[in-house]
Write an enzyme that holds these catalytic residues in place. Sequence first.
Site, PDB file in Angstrom:
ATOM      1  N   ASP A 227      18.500 -31.999 -13.462  1.00 48.24           N
ATOM      2  CA  ASP A 227      19.163 -30.782 -12.993  1.00 48.24           C
ATOM      3  C   ASP A 227      20.477 -31.106 -12.283  1.00 48.24           C
ATOM      4  O   ASP A 227      21.453 -30.357 -12.385  1.00 48.24           O
ATOM      5  CB  ASP A 227      18.241 -30.002 -12.054  1.00 48.24           C
ATOM      6  CG  ASP A 227      17.176 -29.225 -12.817  1.00 48.24           C
ATOM      7  OD1 ASP A 227      17.129 -29.344 -14.052  1.00 48.24           O
ATOM      8  OD2 ASP A 227      16.394 -28.494 -12.180  1.00 48.24           O
TER       9      ASP A 227
ATOM     10  N   HIS B  49       7.857 -28.311 -12.177  1.00 52.03           N
ATOM     11  CA  HIS B  49       8.315 -29.712 -12.218  1.00 52.03           C
ATOM     12  C   HIS B  49       7.378 -30.670 -12.943  1.00 52.03           C
ATOM     13  O   HIS B  49       7.805 -31.741 -13.379  1.00 52.03           O
ATOM     14  CB  HIS B  49       8.618 -30.229 -10.806  1.00 52.03           C
ATOM     15  CG  HIS B  49       7.483 -30.124  -9.842  1.00 52.03           C
ATOM     16  ND1 HIS B  49       6.298 -30.802  -9.981  1.00 52.03           N
ATOM     17  CD2 HIS B  49       7.356 -29.417  -8.682  1.00 52.03           C
ATOM     18  CE1 HIS B  49       5.501 -30.545  -8.968  1.00 52.03           C
ATOM     19  NE2 HIS B  49       6.102 -29.680  -8.166  1.00 52.03           N
TER      20      HIS B  49
ATOM     21  N   HIS C  53      11.686 -28.823 -14.999  1.00 48.99           N
ATOM     22  CA  HIS C  53      12.772 -29.027 -14.045  1.00 48.99           C
ATOM     23  C   HIS C  53      12.599 -30.414 -13.439  1.00 48.99           C
ATOM     24  O   HIS C  53      11.517 -30.770 -12.971  1.00 48.99           O
ATOM     25  CB  HIS C  53      12.713 -27.971 -12.934  1.00 48.99           C
ATOM     26  CG  HIS C  53      13.179 -26.619 -13.367  1.00 48.99           C
ATOM     27  ND1 HIS C  53      14.390 -26.092 -12.982  1.00 48.99           N
ATOM     28  CD2 HIS C  53      12.605 -25.716 -14.176  1.00 48.99           C
ATOM     29  CE1 HIS C  53      14.525 -24.892 -13.521  1.00 48.99           C
ATOM     30  NE2 HIS C  53      13.453 -24.637 -14.252  1.00 48.99           N
TER      31      HIS C  53
ATOM     32  N   ASP D 113      19.973 -32.335  -6.178  1.00 47.63           N
ATOM     33  CA  ASP D 113      18.872 -31.403  -6.425  1.00 47.63           C
ATOM     34  C   ASP D 113      17.568 -32.040  -5.959  1.00 47.63           C
ATOM     35  O   ASP D 113      17.449 -33.276  -5.912  1.00 47.63           O
ATOM     36  CB  ASP D 113      18.776 -31.055  -7.914  1.00 47.63           C
ATOM     37  CG  ASP D 113      17.767 -29.948  -8.174  1.00 47.63           C
ATOM     38  OD1 ASP D 113      17.913 -28.852  -7.592  1.00 47.63           O
ATOM     39  OD2 ASP D 113      16.818 -30.171  -8.947  1.00 47.63           O
TER      40      ASP D 113
ATOM     41  N   ASP E  53       2.101 -22.971  -8.943  1.00 50.11           N
ATOM     42  CA  ASP E  53       3.346 -22.472  -9.533  1.00 50.11           C
ATOM     43  C   ASP E  53       4.431 -23.541  -9.532  1.00 50.11           C
ATOM     44  O   ASP E  53       5.208 -23.652 -10.483  1.00 50.11           O
ATOM     45  CB  ASP E  53       3.842 -21.234  -8.774  1.00 50.11           C
ATOM     46  CG  ASP E  53       2.955 -20.020  -9.020  1.00 50.11           C
ATOM     47  OD1 ASP E  53       2.190 -20.034 -10.008  1.00 50.11           O
ATOM     48  OD2 ASP E  53       3.025 -19.065  -8.220  1.00 50.11           O
TER      49      ASP E  53
ATOM     50  N   GLU F  50      13.056 -31.549  -6.031  1.00 48.93           N
ATOM     51  CA  GLU F  50      11.836 -30.855  -6.435  1.00 48.93           C
ATOM     52  C   GLU F  50      10.872 -30.949  -5.259  1.00 48.93           C
ATOM     53  O   GLU F  50      10.867 -31.954  -4.522  1.00 48.93           O
ATOM     54  CB  GLU F  50      11.226 -31.477  -7.694  1.00 48.93           C
ATOM     55  CG  GLU F  50      12.094 -31.380  -8.932  1.00 48.93           C
ATOM     56  CD  GLU F  50      12.389 -29.955  -9.364  1.00 48.93           C
ATOM     57  OE1 GLU F  50      11.589 -29.045  -9.041  1.00 48.93           O
ATOM     58  OE2 GLU F  50      13.435 -29.750 -10.017  1.00 48.93           O
TER      59      GLU F  50
END
Length: 239
Positions: A158, A58, A153, A8, A53, A10
Amino acid sequence: MTRQIVLDTETTGLSAENGDRVIELGCVELYARKLTGNDLHIYFNPERESHEDALKVHGLTTDFLRDKPKFGTLAKDVVEYLRGAELIIHNAAFDVGFLNKELELAGLPPLHTFVSEVTDTLAMAKQLYPGKRNSLDALCDRYGVDRSNRTFHGAKLDAQLLADVYINLTRGQDALLIDVGQDEPEIGTVVAIDLSQFTLPVLMAGEQELAAHEAALLQLDKASNGRTLFRQVTENSVA
């Protein structure tokens, strides 16, 4: 058996082509469906601000990332870690697009040239649960995967959650595999068994059972005008 890397990222925003960058990479290694502990977790300095956003998702501020390495300085290490593995990613197109852009900026080839394949768990979930919510959060809830310690997140967290979800998604495929010895038949093989080697007990019917059986036969006799097949077979066998 192929290594599996649950991965994953970010990012600073949603568009790698418009200059957004990877700021965190989290990888969890599976081998034979087991966590190995050979994981990878890196924060990167993107040299740009995160969109508002994205920052809400994160929580990785510019100040926190300022002293982190740039992706290009560790790109070859990332490639060597991922080399030959099957990548398991939720909504794979997003992460693959960002990683390929980072690799391009570092002068390295794209993912498909050095990993064995990419498996998209979002596509898998949509096939299994069409019309349902299939975000990582929704799948965690569906499979009872604990995400209570997840405030923001994070790529590593994740990836850990996705590893658990992936095991559940694929449980019907190979979780019940059994080691079969060389002298043992494979599943689905018809095996002939000599029953003469077994002594089978004979259980005789009791009086109540015989009476109930006779009552049922009388009802059949009445309904069939005396043509009950059981009586005919019995009489023929006695004769």
